[in-house]
Scaffold this motif. Structure first.
Motif, PDB file in Angstrom:
ATOM      1  N   GLY A  91     -24.088  22.160  55.150  1.00  0.00           N
ATOM      2  CA  GLY A  91     -24.869  23.228  55.742  1.00  0.00           C
ATOM      3  C   GLY A  91     -25.727  23.944  54.712  1.00  0.00           C
ATOM      4  O   GLY A  91     -25.433  23.934  53.512  1.00  0.00           O
ATOM      5  N   ALA A  92     -26.812  24.576  55.197  1.00  0.00           N
ATOM      6  CA  ALA A  92     -27.728  25.294  54.306  1.00  0.00           C
ATOM      7  C   ALA A  92     -28.536  26.290  55.126  1.00  0.00           C
ATOM      8  O   ALA A  92     -28.614  26.186  56.350  1.00  0.00           O
ATOM      9  N   THR A  93     -29.119  27.242  54.431  1.00  0.00           N
ATOM     10  CA  THR A  93     -30.082  28.144  55.064  1.00  0.00           C
ATOM     11  C   THR A  93     -31.475  27.616  54.780  1.00  0.00           C
ATOM     12  O   THR A  93     -31.850  27.424  53.619  1.00  0.00           O
ATOM     13  N   ILE A  94     -32.227  27.358  55.844  1.00  0.00           N
ATOM     14  CA  ILE A  94     -33.545  26.724  55.726  1.00  0.00           C
ATOM     15  C   ILE A  94     -34.574  27.651  56.354  1.00  0.00           C
ATOM     16  O   ILE A  94     -34.474  27.989  57.540  1.00  0.00           O
ATOM     17  N   HIS A  95     -35.548  28.068  55.568  1.00  0.00           N
ATOM     18  CA  HIS A  95     -36.628  28.914  56.083  1.00  0.00           C
ATOM     19  C   HIS A  95     -37.871  28.054  56.257  1.00  0.00           C
ATOM     20  O   HIS A  95     -38.373  27.463  55.301  1.00  0.00           O
ATOM     21  N   LEU A  96     -38.363  27.967  57.486  1.00  0.00           N
ATOM     22  CA  LEU A  96     -39.556  27.179  57.758  1.00  0.00           C
ATOM     23  C   LEU A  96     -40.806  28.012  57.457  1.00  0.00           C
ATOM     24  O   LEU A  96     -40.895  29.176  57.846  1.00  0.00           O
ATOM     25  N   ALA A  97     -41.757  27.397  56.785  1.00  0.00           N
ATOM     26  CA  ALA A  97     -42.999  28.097  56.449  1.00  0.00           C
ATOM     27  C   ALA A  97     -43.782  28.457  57.695  1.00  0.00           C
ATOM     28  O   ALA A  97     -44.499  29.456  57.738  1.00  0.00           O
ATOM     29  N   MET A  98     -43.664  27.626  58.725  1.00  0.00           N
ATOM     30  CA  MET A  98     -44.236  27.929  60.038  1.00  0.00           C
ATOM     31  C   MET A  98     -43.270  27.405  61.084  1.00  0.00           C
ATOM     32  O   MET A  98     -42.481  26.491  60.813  1.00  0.00           O
ATOM     33  N   PRO A  99     -43.278  27.992  62.287  1.00  0.00           N
ATOM     34  CA  PRO A  99     -42.288  27.598  63.297  1.00  0.00           C
ATOM     35  C   PRO A  99     -42.611  26.257  63.946  1.00  0.00           C
ATOM     36  O   PRO A  99     -43.085  26.173  65.077  1.00  0.00           O
ATOM     37  N   SER A 100     -42.362  25.195  63.197  1.00  0.00           N
ATOM     38  CA  SER A 100     -42.664  23.838  63.658  1.00  0.00           C
ATOM     39  C   SER A 100     -41.618  23.364  64.657  1.00  0.00           C
ATOM     40  O   SER A 100     -40.415  23.380  64.370  1.00  0.00           O
ATOM     41  N   ILE A 148     -28.390  27.400  58.946  1.00  0.00           N
ATOM     42  CA  ILE A 148     -29.210  28.441  59.566  1.00  0.00           C
ATOM     43  C   ILE A 148     -30.670  28.036  59.414  1.00  0.00           C
ATOM     44  O   ILE A 148     -31.132  27.733  58.312  1.00  0.00           O
ATOM     45  N   ILE A 149     -31.393  28.001  60.529  1.00  0.00           N
ATOM     46  CA  ILE A 149     -32.837  27.725  60.498  1.00  0.00           C
ATOM     47  C   ILE A 149     -33.548  29.040  60.796  1.00  0.00           C
ATOM     48  O   ILE A 149     -33.476  29.558  61.910  1.00  0.00           O
ATOM     49  N   ASP A 150     -34.211  29.589  59.793  1.00  0.00           N
ATOM     50  CA  ASP A 150     -34.985  30.820  59.957  1.00  0.00           C
ATOM     51  C   ASP A 150     -36.450  30.496  60.227  1.00  0.00           C
ATOM     52  O   ASP A 150     -36.969  29.494  59.735  1.00  0.00           O
ATOM     53  N   ASN A 151     -37.099  31.364  60.980  1.00  0.00           N
ATOM     54  CA  ASN A 151     -38.467  31.131  61.453  1.00  0.00           C
ATOM     55  C   ASN A 151     -38.546  29.845  62.269  1.00  0.00           C
ATOM     56  O   ASN A 151     -39.514  29.087  62.195  1.00  0.00           O
ATOM     57  N   ALA A 152     -37.488  29.618  63.054  1.00  0.00           N
ATOM     58  CA  ALA A 152     -37.429  28.432  63.906  1.00  0.00           C
ATOM     59  C   ALA A 152     -38.426  28.563  65.058  1.00  0.00           C
ATOM     60  O   ALA A 152     -38.771  29.664  65.494  1.00  0.00           O
ATOM     61  N   ALA A 153     -38.882  27.424  65.557  1.00  0.00           N
ATOM     62  CA  ALA A 153     -39.709  27.421  66.764  1.00  0.00           C
ATOM     63  C   ALA A 153     -38.850  27.826  67.962  1.00  0.00           C
ATOM     64  O   ALA A 153     -37.634  27.614  67.969  1.00  0.00           O
ATOM     65  N   LYS A 154     -39.494  28.404  68.975  1.00  0.00           N
ATOM     66  CA  LYS A 154     -38.765  28.987  70.111  1.00  0.00           C
ATOM     67  C   LYS A 154     -39.077  28.312  71.444  1.00  0.00           C
ATOM     68  O   LYS A 154     -38.703  28.832  72.494  1.00  0.00           O
ATOM     69  N   GLU A 155     -39.740  27.181  71.408  1.00  0.00           N
ATOM     70  CA  GLU A 155     -40.168  26.522  72.636  1.00  0.00           C
ATOM     71  C   GLU A 155     -38.997  26.182  73.562  1.00  0.00           C
ATOM     72  O   GLU A 155     -37.879  25.918  73.093  1.00  0.00           O
ATOM     73  N   PRO A 156     -39.238  26.154  74.877  1.00  0.00           N
ATOM     74  CA  PRO A 156     -38.184  25.793  75.837  1.00  0.00           C
ATOM     75  C   PRO A 156     -37.570  24.427  75.563  1.00  0.00           C
ATOM     76  O   PRO A 156     -36.385  24.198  75.854  1.00  0.00           O
ATOM     77  N   GLU A 157     -38.368  23.511  75.012  1.00  0.00           N
ATOM     78  CA  GLU A 157     -37.848  22.167  74.731  1.00  0.00           C
ATOM     79  C   GLU A 157     -36.764  22.195  73.661  1.00  0.00           C
ATOM     80  O   GLU A 157     -35.869  21.324  73.650  1.00  0.00           O
ATOM     81  N   ILE A 158     -36.792  23.175  72.776  1.00  0.00           N
ATOM     82  CA  ILE A 158     -35.738  23.312  71.767  1.00  0.00           C
ATOM     83  C   ILE A 158     -34.449  23.790  72.424  1.00  0.00           C
ATOM     84  O   ILE A 158     -33.354  23.316  72.092  1.00  0.00           O
ATOM     85  N   THR A 166     -34.650  31.567  69.918  1.00  0.00           N
ATOM     86  CA  THR A 166     -34.973  32.686  69.032  1.00  0.00           C
ATOM     87  C   THR A 166     -35.482  32.119  67.712  1.00  0.00           C
ATOM     88  O   THR A 166     -35.485  30.901  67.503  1.00  0.00           O
ATOM     89  N   ASP A 167     -35.865  33.019  66.800  1.00  0.00           N
ATOM     90  CA  ASP A 167     -36.388  32.517  65.525  1.00  0.00           C
ATOM     91  C   ASP A 167     -35.300  32.274  64.484  1.00  0.00           C
ATOM     92  O   ASP A 167     -35.595  31.939  63.341  1.00  0.00           O
ATOM     93  N   SER A 168     -34.031  32.422  64.880  1.00  0.00           N
ATOM     94  CA  SER A 168     -32.924  32.137  63.971  1.00  0.00           C
ATOM     95  C   SER A 168     -31.857  31.331  64.703  1.00  0.00           C
ATOM     96  O   SER A 168     -31.222  31.830  65.638  1.00  0.00           O
ATOM     97  N   ILE A 169     -31.694  30.089  64.288  1.00  0.00           N
ATOM     98  CA  ILE A 169     -30.742  29.180  64.938  1.00  0.00           C
ATOM     99  C   ILE A 169     -29.603  28.889  63.970  1.00  0.00           C
ATOM    100  O   ILE A 169     -29.836  28.581  62.797  1.00  0.00           O
ATOM    101  N   ARG A 170     -28.378  28.986  64.480  1.00  0.00           N
ATOM    102  CA  ARG A 170     -27.183  28.718  63.678  1.00  0.00           C
ATOM    103  C   ARG A 170     -26.442  27.512  64.240  1.00  0.00           C
ATOM    104  O   ARG A 170     -26.189  27.438  65.437  1.00  0.00           O
ATOM    105  N   ILE A 171     -26.103  26.603  63.341  1.00  0.00           N
ATOM    106  CA  ILE A 171     -25.398  25.371  63.720  1.00  0.00           C
ATOM    107  C   ILE A 171     -24.132  25.254  62.899  1.00  0.00           C
ATOM    108  O   ILE A 171     -24.176  25.312  61.665  1.00  0.00           O
TER     109      ILE A 171
END
Length: 424
Positions: free
Chosen positions: A155-164, A183-193, A212-217
């Motif tokens: 596991g790791a904390t990953i900050h995306l430069a843009m919400p891809s 943890i994915i920070d600045n995650a994309a929020k689309e319904p498909e996700i 949301t813009d923060s996803i935890r796995i």
């Protein structure tokens, strides 16, 4: 190659049913190999991208069967196999096999993805995410080779430069079986996700915060499918038919819709003067009156989707006065449809990546080419509006993204057929 032949200028009316979301489907199919048991997907659209992904599954001895709208995938006898560049280059979404194979086997060898030419779409954020999980990523002979360390991914904390969207989905798939928390920070929020997370959670994954813009796995040892998964409706297909209904509809009811997925789009369409009645899962679009221009700026969800800027363009051309403006902040080079529309008589141009649209009383049929999926949808609507015959070359691109499109248009009264292109 395919051609779409349209004899336009006829008002369309009736009912159309929206298929499952293409942008969910092309991630869910690769994600199915994370399961140790057979997977059933329901509401699957009949599009060429599904056929291409099934071909890639067969390269790994994964058996799949597609009947009506149900796709069954059995990954129980899957073998780790490099995925060939030829088939990979037929669709961009093949890159989801990177995350899925990494999550299942701890390694992946995948040719560089292809797909639509709409400007630069680098996969550097995908790679950054894989490396943060401990993987080693190399580019060798036009292939991406990814390997995890001997002890496995962590596991790791990953900050995306843009919400891809693509990077968010790929990192989710790679991390569901990694040790510890990701943890994915600045995650994309689309319904498909959210759809992907729901699918994986129902197989035993632990994913929180999707949408949301923060996803935890929290990583788990393995996944097992137990119940069928129904894919969410395709908001881009829905938006395309709403535009069609506003341009040339004489009353069209669009079924199987999640209205909130279209909030930003509907706000702009209604601002133009399109009158829409909503029920629980359908929208009725009234025959359009005098439409007015608007300005559109695409952005990440919940903003106006980049995939809808081209399908909405014919609606803007239908306005009676003013100047329409489209600024695509996601893919500013997504302008290949403009020159094709000009061939049909559209008063439209591009200045500094800004699309400027003026009212166009009449379009005329001619021969045009669909450079990619959404450009093809735009030209399809324009052809239905136009006087005379429109021939759309490279109509395969439309078939990649639009479920049973010929059948649906004919049910609305369109004179349309898809045929093999003649040999030049």
């Amino acid at each position: 190659m395919k051609q779409m032949i349209i004899h336009g200028g006829k008002p369309l009316q009736g009912d159309v049913w929206i298929g499952g979301a293409k942008n969910s489907t092309v991630a869910l199919i690769p994600a199915s190999i994370l399961s140790r048991t057979p997977v059933t997907l329901e509401g699957v659209p009949k599009i060429a991208d599904v056929d291409n992904l099934m071909d890639l599954l067969s390269e790994m001895d994964v058996v799949s069967d597609f009947h009506n709208t149900t796709l069954r995938i059995n990954p129980e006898h899957i073998k780790m196999s490099p995925l060939p560049s030829g088939k990979i280059k037929s669709l961009r979404a093949s890159y989801y096999f990177m995350g899925a194979l990494l999550g299942r086997f701890g390694k992946a060898v995948v040719g560089f993805p292809g797909g639509d030419d709409i400007g630069p779409r680098p996969i550097d954020q995908h790679i950054k995410g894989f490396e943060a999980l401990g993987a080693c990523v190399k580019n060798e002979n036009d292939q991406i080779k990814i390997t995890s360390p001997a002890e496995g991914l962590h596991g790791a904390t990953i900050h995306l430069a843009m919400p891809s969207v693509g990077a968010t989905m790929n990192i989710i798939m790679a991390s569901v079986t990694a040790k510890g928390q990701t943890i994915i920070d600045n995650a994309a929020k689309e319904p498909e996700i959210i759809d992907l997370a729901t699918f994986l959670n129902n197989m035993g994954a632990i994913i929180r915060g999707a949408g949301t813009d923060s996803i935890r796995i929290e990583g788990v040892k393995q996944l097992q499918a137990k119940t069928p998964h129904t894919i969410i409706p395709d908001r881009i297909e829905a938006g395309t038919y709403i535009s069609l209904a506003g341009c040339i509809g004489n009353g069209i009811c669009i079924h199987n819709i999640i209205e909130e997925h279209l909030d930003s789009y509907l706000a702009k369409v209604e601002e133009m003067g399109v009158v829409i009645d909503a029920t629980e899962d359908s929208l009725y679009v009234y025959p359009a009156g005098d439409l007015k221009m608007t300005q559109i700026r695409t952005s990440s969800y919940p903003g106006f989707a980049t995939d809808l800027q081209q399908p909405v363009t014919p609606l803007l051309l239908s306005a009676k006065s003013g100047e329409g403006v489209i600024i695509d902040q996601i893919y500013p080079k997504r302008i290949g449809h403009i020159e094709q529309l000009r061939k049909m008589g559209a008063d439209i141009k591009v200045e500094d990546n800004i699309i400027l649209i003026h009212p166009t009383a009449k379009l005329h049929g001619t021969k045009v080419s669909a450079g990619e999926i959404r450009a093809g949808a735009c030209l399809m609507i324009a052809g239905l509006m136009a006087d005379g015959e429109t021939v759309i070359d490279n109509a395969d691109n439309i078939l990649r993204g639009y479920d049973r499109v010929q059948e649906k248009l004919r049910l609305l009264g369109a004179d349309v057929k898809i045929q093999d292109a003649p040999n030049e």
